[in-house]
Motif scaffolding. Structure first.
Motif: not given
Length: 481
Positions: A238-245, A318-325
């Motif tokens: 189970l992975e919990v991440s910031r950023g787009p999906q 897909l990049q969202d600032g420092a976070n990637a999908s």
């Protein structure tokens, strides 16, 4: 009729050729059934337990990582229950290990075992508490963490996470990469107990959910097998991440040597317009456009199904600032790409020039698409549909017809070939190859115009019912998987 009496000399000859273990005796094959935890963070040591059959005399684990430039060291740990058959090992993952999925075998007295999947990650990893089968005992976790767990029969695992209002996260429950038996079911609940998102048992048996936290507070996550099975072989990550999906893209492939425009569908996508959101099932999906050069993408290596791994794909994020999908596969087309022009079930066929690869979609229920091309007598073509191998639920079938035009009788159609499922099952259970895609070789019997009709036998239509249709000259080749 068999004789009742066998001469002694003949009896001796027969006995001479009977193996000591019996006429049908075979050497036992070591089978690795589970490995837990199913992954670890680069630069860390991890204690692993295994289960399986015929694993006596196990001395270590062998990871298929050397071609990627690193080695995972292993040492056997003492086993109280069976000292001669260790089932616990300590592994050391080097700090420079490349993130990804790798095969692992057990080295034992009977040889190497069957493989299982092991994932090397970059985020901190924890192991579930084991007492989190009820919501009031939910295990506390944080964002940018991976939890290694396994389900018990007739039970769920619960986790809790604190979020700030507007915080965007995505959660993925991975089973297929571990060659686990789990068919993942994943549910996210808000602080007030309301269900925010749910996903279950996709074509790869994984599940993904996402949300933009509506308020600050404690959120709950429920993980289970879809049919509430459990045991040592029902492992997950189970992975919990910031950023787009990102869920999928259209067209599902890009043409080599070109930059193409793709529509990206998903959750929490940067720059998305709420007015453009599209409902798919019980979800509202964000929609954005992206310019992608397929040649600039790294090879997609997260395929867990053999049929999918045989198709060239790039890994799009897909990049969202420092976070990637999350990375998703984007196909590589080596033939000129053609976008489908929607004509509907009763519409005219779309003219294409061979060789080509059509990027299409069944927009409505019981939709079908038709394409016509010119061919000379004796022209050899390979006509192939890609659908389930690119992650969709389309069950493609193909019909080839010759279009005959007569000034007096009008137009008529002459069947010239058809294809349904790819039924090659040479891999048997360990390497299953069958799928619902279709392909066939075609040799034009006469000069003329031919029509290809592609249909979805499942009958479904929608923005996610996409396919690729290749019409090109056959070329020999093979793929090692």
């Amino acid at each position: 009729m068999f004789p009742r009496f066998i001469p002694p000399v003949i009896s001796a000859i027969i006995l001479l050729f009977i193996p000591s273990g019996g006429l049908l005796a075979q050497k036992a094959v070591p089978v690795l059934e589970s490995i837990f935890p199913g992954g670890g963070q680069a630069g860390q040591s991890v204690d692993i337990s295994i289960t399986g059959e015929e694993l006596e005399g196990a001395t270590g684990l062998i990871f298929a990582t050397e071609k990627h430039g690193f080695t995972i060291e292993t040492e056997a740990l003492p086993s109280v229950t069976s000292p001669e058959s260790p089932n616990r090992f300590r592994i050391k993952i080097p700090a420079g290990a490349k993130a990804g999925r790798y095969g692992v075998h057990v080295r034992c007295a009977q040889g190497l075992s069957s493989p299982r999947g092991f994932v090397v990650g970059t985020k901190p990893e924890v192991i579930e508490s084991g007492i989190n089968s009820m919501k009031d005992r939910a295990m506390q976790i944080s964002v940018e963490t991976i939890v290694n767990g396994r389900t018990e029969e007739s039970a769920s695992d619960f986790y809790q996470i604190d979020l700030e209002a507007g915080e965007k996260i995505r959660l993925s429950c991975t089973s297929e990469a571990l060659t686990s038996r789990l068919s993942a079911s994943l549910t996210l609940y808000g602080p007030d107990g309301s269900e925010l998102d749910r996903d279950r048992d996709n074509s790869d048996r994984d599940a993904m959910v996402a949300c933009s936290a509506p308020s600050s507070g404690r959120y709950f996550i429920q993980v289970s097998d879809f049919t509430f099975r459990g045991g040592p072989e029902y492992t997950y990550r189970l992975e919990v991440s910031r950023g787009p999906q990102v869920l999928f893209m259209y067209p599902p492939a890009g043409e080599s040597g070109k930059t193409t425009t793709h529509v990206v569908y998903g959750r929490n996508l940067p720059g998305s317009d709420p007015a453009r959101r599209i409902r798919l099932g019980n979800r509202l999906l964000d929609v954005v456009e992206a310019q992608v050069s397929i040649d600039s993408l790294e090879k997609f290596t997260d395929s867990t199904q053999i049929r999918q791994s045989m198709i060239p794909t790039g890994a799009y994020q897909l990049q969202d600032g420092a976070n990637a999908s999350n990375p998703i596969p984007l196909g590589v087309s080596t033939a000129p790409m053609v976008l489908e022009t929607e004509t509907g079930p009763g519409g005219d066929s779309q003219s294409v020039q061979v060789p080509c690869e059509v990027q299409g979609r069944f927009d409505q229920t019981r939709d079908l698409d038709r394409y016509r091309f010119e061919a000379k007598k004796g022209d050899e073509l390979w006509i192939e549909a890609f659908a389930q191998r690119i992650g969709t639920t389309v069950d493609a079938t193909l019909l080839i017809e010759r279009m005959i035009r007569d000034p007096e009788a009008g137009e008529s159609l002459q069947p010239s070939g058809s294809a349904d499922d790819l039924s090659d099952d040479t891999g048997e259970r360990r390497f299953p190859l069958p799928c619902g895609d279709a392909a066939l070789p075609f040799t034009a019997p006469e000069d003329g115009t031919y029509r290809v009709t592609i249909m979805n036998l499942a009958g479904r239509g929608g923005i996610d019912q996409v396919y690729r249709l290749a019409i090109k000259t056959p070329t020999p080749g093979f793929e090692l998987v």
